[in-house]
Design a protein around this motif. Structure first.
Motif, short mmCIF file in Angstrom:
data_model
loop_
_atom_site.label_atom_id
_atom_site.label_comp_id
_atom_site.label_asym_id
_atom_site.label_seq_id
_atom_site.Cartn_x
_atom_site.Cartn_y
_atom_site.Cartn_z
N THR A 42 0.84 -1.20 0.00
CA THR A 42 0.00 0.00 0.00
C THR A 42 0.87 1.25 0.00
OG1 THR A 42 -1.69 -1.17 1.25
CG2 THR A 42 -1.86 1.21 1.18
N SER A 43 0.63 2.12 -0.95
CA SER A 43 1.43 3.34 -1.07
C SER A 43 0.93 4.41 -0.11
CB SER A 43 1.37 3.87 -2.50
OG SER A 43 0.06 4.34 -2.78
N GLU A 66 -2.38 5.76 -1.28
CA GLU A 66 -3.51 4.90 -0.97
C GLU A 66 -3.90 5.02 0.51
OE1 GLU A 66 -3.30 0.89 -2.74
OE2 GLU A 66 -1.71 1.71 -4.02
N GLN A 91 -7.59 6.22 2.22
CA GLN A 91 -8.27 5.53 3.30
C GLN A 91 -8.56 6.46 4.47
OE1 GLN A 91 -5.60 2.29 4.20
NE2 GLN A 91 -5.97 1.24 2.23
N GLY A 137 -7.73 10.49 -6.74
CA GLY A 137 -6.42 9.89 -6.96
C GLY A 137 -5.34 10.95 -7.15
N ARG A 187 -13.75 3.55 -4.54
CA ARG A 187 -12.44 3.40 -3.89
C ARG A 187 -11.41 2.83 -4.86
NH1 ARG A 187 -15.87 0.67 0.14
NH2 ARG A 187 -16.46 2.20 1.73
N ARG A 221 -7.91 4.65 -6.13
CA ARG A 221 -6.66 3.93 -5.89
C ARG A 221 -5.94 3.65 -7.21
NH1 ARG A 221 -6.79 -2.27 -3.96
NH2 ARG A 221 -4.56 -2.66 -3.66
N THR A 255 -3.99 6.59 -8.65
CA THR A 255 -2.67 6.84 -8.05
C THR A 255 -1.62 5.94 -8.69
OG1 THR A 255 -2.92 5.23 -6.22
CG2 THR A 255 -3.77 7.46 -5.86
N ARG A 256 -2.00 4.69 -8.93
CA ARG A 256 -1.04 3.74 -9.51
C ARG A 256 -0.81 4.02 -11.00
NH1 ARG A 256 -1.28 -2.24 -6.88
NH2 ARG A 256 -1.61 -1.64 -4.70
#
Length: 456
Positions: free
Chosen positions: A2-3, A6, A10, A131, A441, A445, A448-449
């Motif tokens: 998990t970055s 991320e 949360q 993101g 969600r 997420r 971001t990736r």
């Protein structure tokens, strides 16, 4: 692993969802003039959200109708530049009596957000921005150069977009476009979209007399416009479901054996589709599978037909005028204006000799779009989906139309990569539209990736 981005998503989910719900409360219905101020308010809300994230340059680009929200964050000339696309306008909520909760008061039930625009496209648009925000808050800036282009006319065919893109070509210049409008094939079945269909629309008006007439006095002698139009409309298709307009398929790019195999590899259950839509059987052009017809074959749909008395009870008239509205979904290499020419020629040729017919063309035509399979941003999207889901993404097409995809490709030389999380059962454009919080969600997420992967 998990970055940090991320983790940020949360830890700030409640705050982000509150902002998402605030956007959903704005009834930005672009098709209805009475919501013009609301559409403008939604544009200003999205612009302010970009400023909240930290985008250094944000402005509203005026159009003939609704403004485009534009933002720009250039971090490194050596990095790629992506233009993030979405739309802040929504469909009308009608029929209101079929909504379980008010369409512009977001309500969470069983892990879903219910509201008009919850998925299309406010949910997808806002999840993408979440993101971006997470990366900015944890890294100080986005990992690649970003431009933002959020329109307010997608639900009416994006009629202002070609002029605004042409007027701002230099400002909008980018390596590729990421669309936050679109979806996945299904839950736990990630996919990349290779193409979208084009669109053209018209209305056929048929007249048989100067005025409606008493059906007892004239019904046995004077032609009935409704009956005549139904007779004409029946000539648009063969009984099996093929479009019967001369020349309609002349420019259609046939599927290769490899493309047909690619579509056949997508899991499809005919019975599930019938149950989902409440139909008894499927129908359409012979010689093609349902997915091939929905994704890669052109269509002609009768969207509405009317004439004569429409109220309750009985009125004994022989109508003098009748109408049918038509839309066509087009595939490479069909041209919208050429298809409308063919429709006009067809109705003139097949109109009963006792009637007069005319064709009214509607604005908002769009050309079909396709992206090449080896595009680096598409391959990167597949890589990210593979990591997130632990399986190979499917290659799908969409039967819907995103007019701006072809415009960006033709006017900017920039291909569009669809990267969004709409699902087949979100009921977009229908009452009780919804968006799973789980998909919201996942999309935030994934962005971001994806942006990190594009930087690499």
């Amino acid at each position: 692993m998990t970055s940090a981005a991320e983790v940020y998503l949360q830890e700030h989910e409640e705050e982000l969802l509150r902002a998402y719900f605030d956007l959903l409360r704005i009834p930005s219905v672009s098709a209805l003039p009475q919501h013009q101020d609301d559409v403008r308010r939604a544009a200003e809300w999205v612009a302010e959200r970009l400023r909240h994230i930290g985008v250094p340059h944000v402005e509203l680009l005026p159009t003939e109708r609704n403004p485009v929200v534009y933002g720009e964050w250039l971090v490194d000339p050596a990095k790629p530049t992506a233009l993030l696309y979405g739309h802040y306008d929504v469909q009308p909520p009608d029929p209101l009596d079929l909504w379980e909760t008010p369409p512009f008061e977001p309500t969470v039930r069983n892990g879903r957000v219910y509201a008009r625009g919850a998925s299309d496209d406010k949910g997808n648009l806002f999840a993408a921005l979440c993101g971006v925000e997470a990366l900015v808050r944890t890294q100080g800036k986005p990992p690649i150069n970003l431009k933002f282009f959020f329109e307010g006319e997608e639900e009416i065919g994006s009629p202002s977009l070609a002029p605004v893109i042409e007027a701002h070509r230099q400002k909008l210049a980018c390596d590729f476009v990421i669309s936050a409008d679109g979806g996945m094939y299904d839950y736990d079945l990630p996919s990349v979209t290779l193409s979208s269909k084009g669109l053209c629309a018209c209305e056929v008006v048929l007249r048989t007399a100067a005025t409606d007439l008493h059906s007892g006095q004239y019904g046995a002698a004077v032609p009935n416009a409704v009956q005549s139009l139904v007779q004409l409309a029946a000539t648009f298709h063969t009984p099996e479901g093929k479009v019967a307009i001369a020349g309609f398929y002349d420019k259609v790019r046939e599927l290769t054996p490899e493309e047909r195999a690619e579509i056949a590899a997508v899991p499809f259950n005919e019975q599930q589709l019938l149950e989902r839509v409440g139909a008894k059987a499927l129908w359409g052009e012979p010689g093609y599978s349902p997915l091939e017809r929905m994704w890669a074959r052109p269509t002609l749909d009768l969207n509405g037909i009317w004439g004569g008395f429409q109220g309750e009870g009985v009125k004994t008239v022989t109508p003098c005028e009748a109408h049918v509205k038509i839309t066509c979904r087009l595939v490479p290499d069909q041209d919208p204006e050429e298809i409308l020419d063919l429709i006009e020629r067809h109705v003139t040729t097949h109109c009963p000799p006792w009637a007069e017919v005319s064709v009214k063309r509607f604005p908002g035509s769009a050309r079909p779009f396709a992206v090449r399979r080896d595009h680096p941003a598409l391959l990167t999207a597949k890589q990210v989906l593979r990591e997130l889901y632990g399986k190979e993404p499917l290659a799908e097409r969409t039967g819907g139309t995103v007019p701006v995809a072809e415009l960006f490709q033709r006017l900017l030389g920039a291909d569009m990569i669809f990267f969004a999380w709409g699902m087949p059962d979100n009921r977009v454009h229908a009452p009780n539209e919804s968006y799973r919080l789980e998909d919201f969600r996942m999309m935030a997420r994934a962005y971001t990736r994806y942006l990190e992967a594009l930087a690499r």
